[in-house]
Design a protein around this motif. Structure first.
Motif, PDB file in Angstrom:
ATOM      1  N   LEU A 187       0.842  -1.194   0.000  1.00 38.03           N
ATOM      2  CA  LEU A 187       0.000   0.000   0.000  1.00 38.03           C
ATOM      3  C   LEU A 187       0.875   1.241   0.000  1.00 38.03           C
ATOM      4  N   GLY A 188       0.683   2.100  -1.020  1.00 43.42           N
ATOM      5  CA  GLY A 188       1.387   3.384  -1.004  1.00 43.42           C
ATOM      6  C   GLY A 188       2.048   3.716  -2.317  1.00 43.42           C
ATOM      7  N   GLY A 189       2.545   4.937  -2.385  1.00 43.39           N
ATOM      8  CA  GLY A 189       3.216   5.420  -3.587  1.00 43.39           C
ATOM      9  C   GLY A 189       2.223   5.852  -4.653  1.00 43.39           C
ATOM     10  N   LYS A 190       2.761   6.457  -5.695  1.00 47.09           N
ATOM     11  CA  LYS A 190       1.905   6.845  -6.824  1.00 47.09           C
ATOM     12  C   LYS A 190       1.549   5.575  -7.598  1.00 47.09           C
ATOM     13  N   GLU A 191       0.472   5.651  -8.379  1.00 43.33           N
ATOM     14  CA  GLU A 191      -0.030   4.465  -9.081  1.00 43.33           C
ATOM     15  C   GLU A 191       1.065   3.797  -9.929  1.00 43.33           C
TER      16      GLU A 191
ATOM     17  N   ASN B 155      -2.369   2.218  -4.618  1.00 42.12           N
ATOM     18  CA  ASN B 155      -1.552   3.437  -4.469  1.00 42.12           C
ATOM     19  C   ASN B 155      -1.883   4.106  -3.132  1.00 42.12           C
ATOM     20  N   GLY B 156      -1.058   5.069  -2.757  1.00 44.36           N
ATOM     21  CA  GLY B 156      -1.216   5.689  -1.435  1.00 44.36           C
ATOM     22  C   GLY B 156      -2.049   6.955  -1.448  1.00 44.36           C
ATOM     23  N   TYR B 157      -2.792   7.183  -2.534  1.00 36.81           N
ATOM     24  CA  TYR B 157      -3.591   8.416  -2.624  1.00 36.81           C
ATOM     25  C   TYR B 157      -5.070   8.028  -2.698  1.00 36.81           C
ATOM     26  N   PHE B 158      -5.603   7.627  -1.537  1.00 34.45           N
ATOM     27  CA  PHE B 158      -6.988   7.130  -1.481  1.00 34.45           C
ATOM     28  C   PHE B 158      -7.770   7.977  -0.483  1.00 34.45           C
TER      29      PHE B 158
ATOM     30  N   THR C 227       3.465  -0.623   4.144  1.00 31.50           N
ATOM     31  CA  THR C 227       2.736   0.639   4.035  1.00 31.50           C
ATOM     32  C   THR C 227       3.700   1.775   3.747  1.00 31.50           C
ATOM     33  N   ALA C 228       3.552   2.369   2.569  1.00 31.42           N
ATOM     34  CA  ALA C 228       4.494   3.399   2.102  1.00 31.42           C
ATOM     35  C   ALA C 228       3.776   4.722   1.888  1.00 31.42           C
ATOM     36  N   LEU C 229       3.390   5.362   2.990  1.00 30.92           N
ATOM     37  CA  LEU C 229       2.681   6.645   2.866  1.00 30.92           C
ATOM     38  C   LEU C 229       3.567   7.807   3.286  1.00 30.92           C
ATOM     39  N   GLY C 230       4.852   7.540   3.536  1.00 31.73           N
ATOM     40  CA  GLY C 230       5.738   8.574   4.066  1.00 31.73           C
ATOM     41  C   GLY C 230       5.463   8.759   5.551  1.00 31.73           C
ATOM     42  N   SER C 231       6.381   9.458   6.212  1.00 36.84           N
ATOM     43  CA  SER C 231       6.238   9.680   7.663  1.00 36.84           C
ATOM     44  C   SER C 231       5.872  11.139   7.921  1.00 36.84           C
ATOM     45  N   PRO C 232       4.977  11.449   8.848  1.00 39.25           N
ATOM     46  CA  PRO C 232       4.364  10.576   9.849  1.00 39.25           C
ATOM     47  C   PRO C 232       3.046   9.947   9.407  1.00 39.25           C
ATOM     48  N   LYS C 233       2.649  10.147   8.134  1.00 38.69           N
ATOM     49  CA  LYS C 233       1.339   9.681   7.704  1.00 38.69           C
ATOM     50  C   LYS C 233       1.153   8.176   7.939  1.00 38.69           C
ATOM     51  N   GLN C 234       2.185   7.384   7.563  1.00 36.86           N
ATOM     52  CA  GLN C 234       2.009   5.924   7.669  1.00 36.86           C
ATOM     53  C   GLN C 234       1.914   5.470   9.132  1.00 36.86           C
TER      54      GLN C 234
ATOM     55  N   ILE D  36       7.173   1.659   5.354  1.00 38.41           N
ATOM     56  CA  ILE D  36       8.396   1.600   4.530  1.00 38.41           C
ATOM     57  C   ILE D  36       8.726   2.921   3.834  1.00 38.41           C
ATOM     58  N   GLY D  37       8.037   4.016   4.229  1.00 37.66           N
ATOM     59  CA  GLY D  37       8.407   5.345   3.717  1.00 37.66           C
ATOM     60  C   GLY D  37       8.492   5.408   2.214  1.00 37.66           C
ATOM     61  N   GLY D  38       9.655   5.806   1.722  1.00 40.81           N
ATOM     62  CA  GLY D  38       9.843   5.981   0.277  1.00 40.81           C
ATOM     63  C   GLY D  38      10.455   4.760  -0.407  1.00 40.81           C
ATOM     64  N   SER D  39      10.394   3.575   0.243  1.00 33.65           N
ATOM     65  CA  SER D  39      11.074   2.394  -0.325  1.00 33.65           C
ATOM     66  C   SER D  39      10.529   1.976  -1.691  1.00 33.65           C
ATOM     67  N   LEU D  40       9.228   2.204  -1.939  1.00 36.70           N
ATOM     68  CA  LEU D  40       8.685   1.793  -3.248  1.00 36.70           C
ATOM     69  C   LEU D  40       9.301   2.638  -4.366  1.00 36.70           C
ATOM     70  N   ASP D  41       9.625   3.894  -4.040  1.00 33.67           N
ATOM     71  CA  ASP D  41      10.280   4.749  -5.045  1.00 33.67           C
ATOM     72  C   ASP D  41      11.638   4.161  -5.418  1.00 33.67           C
ATOM     73  N   VAL D  42      12.333   3.600  -4.433  1.00 33.86           N
ATOM     74  CA  VAL D  42      13.658   3.008  -4.682  1.00 33.86           C
ATOM     75  C   VAL D  42      13.500   1.682  -5.436  1.00 33.86           C
TER      76      VAL D  42
ATOM     77  N   LYS E 200      14.106  19.794  -2.290  1.00 32.82           N
ATOM     78  CA  LYS E 200      12.834  19.931  -1.555  1.00 32.82           C
ATOM     79  C   LYS E 200      12.948  19.318  -0.145  1.00 32.82           C
ATOM     80  N   ARG E 201      13.940  18.429   0.006  1.00 32.56           N
ATOM     81  CA  ARG E 201      14.105  17.754   1.295  1.00 32.56           C
ATOM     82  C   ARG E 201      14.952  18.551   2.278  1.00 32.56           C
ATOM     83  N   MET E 202      15.351  19.779   1.849  1.00 27.89           N
ATOM     84  CA  MET E 202      16.269  20.590   2.660  1.00 27.89           C
ATOM     85  C   MET E 202      15.755  20.770   4.104  1.00 27.89           C
ATOM     86  N   LYS E 203      14.477  21.184   4.237  1.00 30.34           N
ATOM     87  CA  LYS E 203      13.947  21.484   5.571  1.00 30.34           C
ATOM     88  C   LYS E 203      14.007  20.224   6.459  1.00 30.34           C
ATOM     89  N   ARG E 204      13.608  19.079   5.850  1.00 29.59           N
ATOM     90  CA  ARG E 204      13.636  17.825   6.603  1.00 29.59           C
ATOM     91  C   ARG E 204      15.065  17.431   6.941  1.00 29.59           C
ATOM     92  N   GLY E 205      15.963  17.596   5.927  1.00 32.08           N
ATOM     93  CA  GLY E 205      17.359  17.176   6.094  1.00 32.08           C
ATOM     94  C   GLY E 205      18.066  17.960   7.187  1.00 32.08           C
TER      95      GLY E 205
HETATM   96  N1  UDP Z   1       2.882   8.873  -0.291  1.00 32.89           N
HETATM   97  C1  UDP Z   1       1.664   8.251  -0.465  1.00 32.89           C
HETATM   98  N2  UDP Z   1       0.530   8.892  -0.056  1.00 32.89           N
HETATM   99  C2  UDP Z   1       0.563  10.114   0.533  1.00 32.89           C
HETATM  100  C3  UDP Z   1       1.820  10.734   0.735  1.00 32.89           C
HETATM  101  C4  UDP Z   1       2.972  10.076   0.319  1.00 32.89           C
HETATM  102  O1  UDP Z   1       1.601   7.137  -0.981  1.00 32.89           O
HETATM  103  O2  UDP Z   1      -0.492  10.626   0.883  1.00 32.89           O
HETATM  104  C5  UDP Z   1       4.086   8.167  -0.748  1.00 32.89           C
HETATM  105  C6  UDP Z   1       4.889   8.930  -1.781  1.00 32.89           C
HETATM  106  O3  UDP Z   1       4.370   8.687  -3.076  1.00 32.89           O
HETATM  107  C7  UDP Z   1       6.258   8.329  -1.568  1.00 32.89           C
HETATM  108  C8  UDP Z   1       6.296   8.036  -0.065  1.00 32.89           C
HETATM  109  O4  UDP Z   1       4.953   8.035   0.365  1.00 32.89           O
HETATM  110  O5  UDP Z   1       6.376   7.122  -2.273  1.00 32.89           O
HETATM  111  C9  UDP Z   1       6.992   9.101   0.756  1.00 32.89           C
HETATM  112  O6  UDP Z   1       8.299   9.038   0.535  1.00 32.89           O
HETATM  113  P1  UDP Z   1       9.333   9.815   1.462  1.00 32.89           P
HETATM  114  O7  UDP Z   1      10.652   9.612   0.830  1.00 32.89           O
HETATM  115  O8  UDP Z   1       8.872  11.191   1.743  1.00 32.89           O
HETATM  116  O9  UDP Z   1       9.179   8.970   2.792  1.00 32.89           O
HETATM  117  P2  UDP Z   1      10.142   8.820   4.023  1.00 32.89           P
HETATM  118  O10 UDP Z   1      10.863   7.517   3.810  1.00 32.89           O
HETATM  119  O11 UDP Z   1      11.087   9.983   4.035  1.00 32.89           O
HETATM  120  O12 UDP Z   1       9.191   8.784   5.159  1.00 32.89           O
END
Ligand code: UDP
Length: 255
Positions: free
Chosen positions: A124-128, A152-155, A175-182, A201-207, A235-240
């Motif tokens: 669950l998660g990530g763009k389609e 996908n994670g946009y439901f 679950t890959a919705l990014g943090s803290p959403k997931q 799993i955060g952004g692991s699906l992107d990888v 874009k990750r500057m603030k988080r980094g």
């Molecule tokens: N994402 C999602 N639904 C949302 C917001 C984010 O599926 O409502 C996905 C986004 O497409 C990306 C991941 O969550 O694949 C977030 O990646 P990011 O690198 O920010 O996560 P991190 O590992 O830093 O928490």
């Protein structure tokens, strides 16, 4: 049952030692320990859904301001020491741990375990297009795996997603919705889920899908993955920037 044991933290169920950095929990676990827990949770088909989240300096800093995230982290069954920074900080404060347990490597080990145990996985998660590419790549790398479902994670209809996950009969939910959403999503809905275990799993699906490259070996070896990510994605500057703030806090403030 939770027993207090001072600097060494607390001993949780499954005999996991839980440490705290500035009130933020992190478990002193290895890959083997996590996999032995997931193996027994899956084989016992325990009705309780267990949650695994990854801890890194950015999340520790966010949880200092975000009480909801801190509460969610405290409800997790396992919090892996994912970031180099948390391993360094824990060792500095006298905790004993072998090293990092990274989210992406643990995910691969759990995929292998799911294949060996012949249980299904739901993603669950990530763009389609990202989740589809990631599922294809997982099927290619683990030819005998059962992908019970993915979305996908946009439901908007959360109940429908939960019902889809439960009717898929998957044992493991990634679950890959990014943090803290997931973390907030999983702790809010954990009692409605029937999977044995879910991992954030955060952004692991992107990888995995190849959309985003994992930091190169030189950056990993120099422990500068966070810096590489800021440079390649400003874009990750603030988080980094939470990472140098974390380092300063560990060096100059007590826990
Ligand atoms: N994402 C999602 N639904 C949302 C917001 C984010 O599926 O409502 C996905 C986004 O497409 C990306 C991941 O969550 O694949 C977030 O990646 P990011 O690198 O920010 O996560 P991190 O590992 O830093 O928490």
């Amino acid at each position: 049952m939770i027993i207090l044991i001072g600097i060494w933290g607390v001993i949780m169920n499954d005999n996991i030692k839980r440490a705290f950095l500035f009130d933020c929990p992190i478990d002193l676990v290895t890959y083997e320990k996590v996999l032995s827990c997931t193996d027994s949770w899956i084989l016992n088909n325990d009705p309780k859904t267990r949650l695994i989240f990854a801890q890194n300096p950015e999340k520790v800093m966010t949880s200092l301001e975000n009480k909801e995230l801190n509460k969610a982290l405290n409800q997790a069954d396992i919090l892996i020491p994912d970031g180099n920074g948390v391993v360094w900080a824990l060792k500095k404060q006298g905790y004993k741990l072998e090293g990092r347990v990274t989210g992406i490597d643990l995910m691969h080990k759990l995929l292998k375990q799911a294949q060996q145990l012949s249980v299904g996985v739901y993603i669950l998660g990530g763009k389609e297009h990202v989740v589809k590419k990631a599922v294809d790549k997982i099927k290619e790398d683990y030819p005998n795996i059962t992908i019970s479902g993915y979305h996908n994670g946009y439901f908007h209809d959360t109940e429908k997603i939960i019902s889809d996950i439960n009717s898929s009969k998957a044992s493991i939910l990634f679950t890959a919705l990014g943090s803290p959403k997931q973390e907030l999503f999983l702790t809010e809905h954990v009692n409605k889920l029937s999977v044995n275990v879910s991992m954030g799993i955060g952004g692991s699906l992107d990888v995995i899908s190849g959309e985003v490259k994992r930091a190169p070996k030189w950056a990993q070896n120099l422990k500068l993955e966070w810096f590489y990510r800021i440079v390649t994605d400003p874009k990750r500057m603030k988080r980094g920037l939470k990472i140098p703030k974390f380092i300063v806090k560990v060096l100059f403030k007590s826990h």
